[in-house]
Design a protein around this motif. Structure first.
Motif, PDB file in Angstrom:
ATOM      1  N   ALA A 188     -58.068 -95.872  71.401  1.00  0.00           N
ATOM      2  CA  ALA A 188     -59.080 -96.161  72.156  1.00  0.00           C
ATOM      3  C   ALA A 188     -58.979 -96.550  73.608  1.00  0.00           C
ATOM      4  CB  ALA A 188     -59.874 -97.412  71.841  1.00  0.00           C
ATOM      5  N   PRO A 189     -59.680 -95.579  74.565  1.00  0.00           N
ATOM      6  CA  PRO A 189     -59.586 -95.954  75.923  1.00  0.00           C
ATOM      7  C   PRO A 189     -59.711 -97.359  76.447  1.00  0.00           C
ATOM      8  CG  PRO A 189     -61.075 -94.230  75.492  1.00  0.00           C
ATOM      9  CD  PRO A 189     -60.923 -95.015  74.001  1.00  0.00           C
ATOM     10  N   ASN A 190     -59.132 -97.744  77.505  1.00  0.00           N
ATOM     11  CA  ASN A 190     -59.378 -99.112  78.318  1.00  0.00           C
ATOM     12  C   ASN A 190     -60.923 -98.948  78.743  1.00  0.00           C
ATOM     13  OD1 ASN A 190     -56.752 -99.785  77.747  1.00  0.00           O
ATOM     14  ND2 ASN A 190     -56.212 -98.568  79.675  1.00  0.00           N
ATOM     15  N   ARG A 191     -61.257-100.271  78.928  1.00  0.00           N
ATOM     16  CA  ARG A 191     -62.679-100.564  79.307  1.00  0.00           C
ATOM     17  C   ARG A 191     -62.968-100.119  80.602  1.00  0.00           C
ATOM     18  NH1 ARG A 191     -64.673-103.361  75.279  1.00  0.00           N
ATOM     19  NH2 ARG A 191     -63.346-104.828  74.362  1.00  0.00           N
ATOM     20  N   GLU A 192     -61.890 -99.708  81.491  1.00  0.00           N
ATOM     21  CA  GLU A 192     -62.195 -99.109  82.872  1.00  0.00           C
ATOM     22  C   GLU A 192     -62.398 -97.603  82.593  1.00  0.00           C
ATOM     23  OE1 GLU A 192     -59.465-100.901  81.953  1.00  0.00           O
ATOM     24  OE2 GLU A 192     -60.296-102.779  82.977  1.00  0.00           O
ATOM     25  N   HIS A 315     -66.817 -99.390  74.363  1.00  0.00           N
ATOM     26  CA  HIS A 315     -67.924 -99.772  75.015  1.00  0.00           C
ATOM     27  C   HIS A 315     -68.865 -99.761  74.148  1.00  0.00           C
ATOM     28  CE1 HIS A 315     -66.125 -99.116  78.772  1.00  0.00           C
ATOM     29  NE2 HIS A 315     -65.972 -97.763  78.812  1.00  0.00           N
ATOM     30  N   ALA A 316     -68.910 -99.600  72.689  1.00  0.00           N
ATOM     31  CA  ALA A 316     -69.588 -99.535  71.681  1.00  0.00           C
ATOM     32  C   ALA A 316     -69.483-100.278  70.502  1.00  0.00           C
ATOM     33  CB  ALA A 316     -69.710 -98.026  71.181  1.00  0.00           C
ATOM     34  N   TYR A 317     -70.533-100.813  69.887  1.00  0.00           N
ATOM     35  CA  TYR A 317     -70.410-101.681  68.516  1.00  0.00           C
ATOM     36  C   TYR A 317     -71.145-100.702  67.725  1.00  0.00           C
ATOM     37  CZ  TYR A 317     -70.396-105.688  65.829  1.00  0.00           C
ATOM     38  OH  TYR A 317     -70.135-106.661  64.744  1.00  0.00           O
ATOM     39  N   VAL A 318     -70.524-100.188  66.568  1.00  0.00           N
ATOM     40  CA  VAL A 318     -71.032 -99.040  65.724  1.00  0.00           C
ATOM     41  C   VAL A 318     -71.042 -99.647  64.415  1.00  0.00           C
ATOM     42  CG1 VAL A 318     -70.599 -96.810  64.995  1.00  0.00           C
ATOM     43  CG2 VAL A 318     -69.660 -97.185  67.149  1.00  0.00           C
ATOM     44  N   ALA A 344     -73.334-108.389  67.062  1.00  0.00           N
ATOM     45  CA  ALA A 344     -73.219-107.207  68.207  1.00  0.00           C
ATOM     46  C   ALA A 344     -74.021-107.778  69.403  1.00  0.00           C
ATOM     47  CB  ALA A 344     -73.847-105.929  67.706  1.00  0.00           C
ATOM     48  N   ASN A 345     -75.120-108.470  69.335  1.00  0.00           N
ATOM     49  CA  ASN A 345     -75.585-108.763  70.439  1.00  0.00           C
ATOM     50  C   ASN A 345     -75.286-109.892  71.319  1.00  0.00           C
ATOM     51  OD1 ASN A 345     -78.234-107.187  70.849  1.00  0.00           O
ATOM     52  ND2 ASN A 345     -78.774-107.766  69.020  1.00  0.00           N
ATOM     53  N   HIS A 349     -72.011-108.247  76.133  1.00  0.00           N
ATOM     54  CA  HIS A 349     -71.311-107.916  77.667  1.00  0.00           C
ATOM     55  C   HIS A 349     -69.958-107.138  77.328  1.00  0.00           C
ATOM     56  CE1 HIS A 349     -69.410-111.261  75.020  1.00  0.00           C
ATOM     57  NE2 HIS A 349     -68.558-111.337  75.974  1.00  0.00           N
ATOM     58  N   GLN A 350     -69.537-107.357  76.292  1.00  0.00           N
ATOM     59  CA  GLN A 350     -68.106-106.472  76.006  1.00  0.00           C
ATOM     60  C   GLN A 350     -68.422-105.150  75.375  1.00  0.00           C
ATOM     61  OE1 GLN A 350     -65.737-108.867  73.391  1.00  0.00           O
ATOM     62  NE2 GLN A 350     -63.887-107.667  73.678  1.00  0.00           N
ATOM     63  N   TYR A 351     -69.265-104.905  74.533  1.00  0.00           N
ATOM     64  CA  TYR A 351     -69.882-103.557  74.026  1.00  0.00           C
ATOM     65  C   TYR A 351     -71.091-103.412  74.070  1.00  0.00           C
ATOM     66  CZ  TYR A 351     -65.283-104.809  71.588  1.00  0.00           C
ATOM     67  OH  TYR A 351     -64.100-105.017  71.332  1.00  0.00           O
ATOM     68  N   PRO A 352     -71.550-102.864  75.184  1.00  0.00           N
ATOM     69  CA  PRO A 352     -73.116-102.897  75.709  1.00  0.00           C
ATOM     70  C   PRO A 352     -73.820-102.037  74.879  1.00  0.00           C
ATOM     71  CG  PRO A 352     -71.689-101.764  77.444  1.00  0.00           C
ATOM     72  CD  PRO A 352     -70.733-102.501  76.303  1.00  0.00           C
ATOM     73  N   TRP A 353     -73.163-101.002  74.219  1.00  0.00           N
ATOM     74  CA  TRP A 353     -74.107 -99.944  73.592  1.00  0.00           C
ATOM     75  C   TRP A 353     -73.877-100.401  71.811  1.00  0.00           C
ATOM     76  CZ3 TRP A 353     -77.286 -97.870  76.545  1.00  0.00           C
ATOM     77  CH2 TRP A 353     -76.749 -97.509  77.788  1.00  0.00           C
ATOM     78  N   LEU A 354     -75.125-100.299  71.316  1.00  0.00           N
ATOM     79  CA  LEU A 354     -75.309-100.504  69.740  1.00  0.00           C
ATOM     80  C   LEU A 354     -75.727 -99.230  69.133  1.00  0.00           C
ATOM     81  CD1 LEU A 354     -75.123-102.419  67.327  1.00  0.00           C
ATOM     82  CD2 LEU A 354     -77.354-103.481  68.051  1.00  0.00           C
TER      83      LEU A 354
END
Length: 542
Positions: A188-192, A315-318, A344-345, A349-354
């Motif tokens: 998984a890529p880094n957050r940047e 960037h995602a919570y799946v 998830a909510n 701030h850590q995983y903005p996309w749900l």
């Protein structure tokens, strides 16, 4: 005897965690190839390699199948580009040599290119010396006559490429039929960094699945694949073997995360689905219950598989739901789903996309199964809406259809291409992997785009922007839209801008005002009585 000694050495190194030098591997390969202990009668060639995420974000599960039993499932792996089994290097060398001999004027340039490639190979071998080995487990299931192997690679570094090879002994022998070629994947890529998901459903083993997989395999930017159910449409093991071979170019290089479709849970399909593609299920052990039929007095045995789970990825919570396990209010899945949405909510701030994935669509205007699954929608959509789920991906109907931002059949945002996160969920029906396409019902108002074609969806995520693109298998774009954290669609946040303004005022503007006394002067000017002001002016004139 020599091979047994070398095997013992390798096992000891693996258990100790010490790196295994490539020259050691090659030496053992030579010894192994000359050993009389090696049997070549068994069919232990690795097939249908697929990757999957696990409960731990820093792990990767490697799965494959052999027809016959193996001594011990093993994976060798290292960080970096693959340096063996690269036919392209040999082809380039031969081309360079051919060009050099046929064109004297270009011999100097060819010699320079050859030296450059030799240096590149030397750098690769120098850089990739830390080869690790991990052992795994083997199982089988009824009625399959082959063997399934799984090896978990743990404590991987994030955002890097790995080269790996699977086989059935402790030593990668010179016999190519017992070991896979070196293959690669990326963690998984880094957050940047941005992350790219591919998504589709309803594959099958004939028709458009073949060119579709070929096109998807060429998408180097894709980090992970989401499959929304109905993998092989097989009720016999041979069908699942065909499917596994077809998708291996994708599944061996990218994590392949799946949910069950209606065909996957049928008798003849369910055992293949859960065993060949093991997922990080919340409840991995099925729940069996015994109920009595009041009318007949007979006892019925039912099994609840609980094929649902979730994972976080850059960037995602799946959240992966099962349309074929109980999902009504109060059910195990329903209560788990509510808790997952709450969790998830708290992590936005850590995983903005749900993102939520399931097979049976809440929104569909296809004739395939008479439109939307209204029962599933009635039970689950309110949870999606209250949790501000950004994107819902489904399958079941063989077509592509995308809704506006909707809730309970009503359009919340009718913009065709740009939406704001938190203002309605976009539903994408992605049954485009390869199965024959279904005809349409009348077009509903909530449909933003629909078409009959084969392809896959690409979802590119950054902290503040979700970019969605439906790509047909011929490379053309069928549909696209964006979901932004602010309406401009630009990377950045209105909250961040407001905070930055306040900080600027506190640090720079306010101290200057306090030093010059400017606020007091402005206040006196505003509050000064108009009559006194005029009198003062006259006295000043006099």
């Amino acid at each position: 005897r020599s091979l047994a000694i070398y095997n013992s050495i390798i096992i000891a190194l693996a258990i100790s965690g010490l790196p295994v030098d490539p020259t050691t591997i090659l030496l053992i390969s030579i010894v192994d190839s000359n050993s009389n202990d090696v049997t070549t009668t068994k069919d232990i060639a690795p097939r249908q390699i697929n990757l999957a995420l696990t409960y731990n974000a820093n792990d990767m599960l490697v799965n494959w199948i052999t027809k016959d039993e193996i001594t011990q499932p093993v994976v060798y792996y290292y960080i970096g580009d693959c340096m063996w089994d690269t036919d392209s290097d040999d082809e380039d060398d031969s081309k360079s040599s051919s060009s050099s001999s046929s064109s004297p004027s270009s011999s100097s340039a060819s010699h320079s290119k050859s030296n450059s490639k030799s240096n590149s190979k030397a750098e690769k071998k120098k850089r990739n010396t830390d080869i690790k080995m991990t052992m795994g487990t083997t199982k089988t299931y009824y009625p399959y006559k082959g063997y399934l192997h799984s090896v978990k690679l743990q404590h991987l570094s994030s955002g890097v490429g790995y080269c790996y090879r699977v086989g059935g002994n402790f030593v990668p022998t010179a016999d190519a039929t017992s070991w896979s070629k070196w293959r690669s994947f990326r963690t998984a890529p880094n957050r940047e960094q941005p992350v790219v998901f591919a998504a589709f459903a309803d594959s099958g083993t004939t028709g458009n699945i073949v060119p579709n997989i070929r096109a998807l395999a060429a998408e180097d930017d894709v980090n992970l694949v989401l499959h929304a159910g109905d993998l092989s449409y097989g009720l016999e093991e041979t069908k699942w073997d065909v499917f596994g071979d077809l998708v291996e170019p994708v599944t061996s290089s990218k994590p392949f995360m799946v949910v069950p479709g209606n065909w996957d849970v049928k008798p003849g399909g369910i055992n293949a689905f859960v065993n060949r593609y093991p997922m990080p299920l919340v409840y991995p052990t099925p729940i069996t219950s015994l109920t009595k039929n009041v009318t007949s007095g007979e006892y019925l045995v039912s099994t609840q598989r609980n094929l649902f789970y979730s994972f976080e990825y850059t960037h995602a919570y799946v959240i992966m739901l099962s349309s074929y396990d109980p999902y009504e209010a109060g059910s195990l899945q329903y209560e788990w789903f509510k808790k997952q949405l709450d969790r998830a909510n708290t992590m936005r701030h850590q995983y903005p996309w749900l993102i939520v994935v399931f097979h049976s669509p809440m929104y569909s205007s296809s004739k395939g199964h008479d439109g939307s699954d209204l029962k599933f929608r009635a039970a689950m959509e309110q949870l999606l809406h209250e949790a501000q789920v950004d994107l819902a991906i489904s399958g079941h109907d063989h077509c592509y259809e995308r809704s506006f931002a909707v809730y309970d059949g009503d359009i919340i945002d009718s913009n065709p291409s740009l939406y704001t996160s938190g203002k309605g969920t976009i539903h994408v029906l992605a049954g485009t992997a390869g199965a024959d396409q279904d005809p349409w019902l009348d077009r509903p108002e909530w449909t933003a785009h629909r078409e009959n074609s084969a392809g896959y969806s690409l979802i590119r995520l950054t902290p503040n922007l979700l970019e969605f693109e439906y790509t047909r298998m011929n490379g053309t774009i069928g549909d696209s839209f964006k979901i932004a954290k602010d309406r401009s669609g630009q990377v950045g946040s209105t909250h961040f801008g407001l905070i930055a303004l306040v900080i600027f005022l506190l640090i720079l503007i306010f101290p200057i005002c306090a030093y010059t006394g400017l606020p007091s002067k402005i206040f006196n000017l505003i509050m000064l009585d108009p009559y006194n002001s005029r009198s003062l002016t006259r006295r000043q004139i006099v």
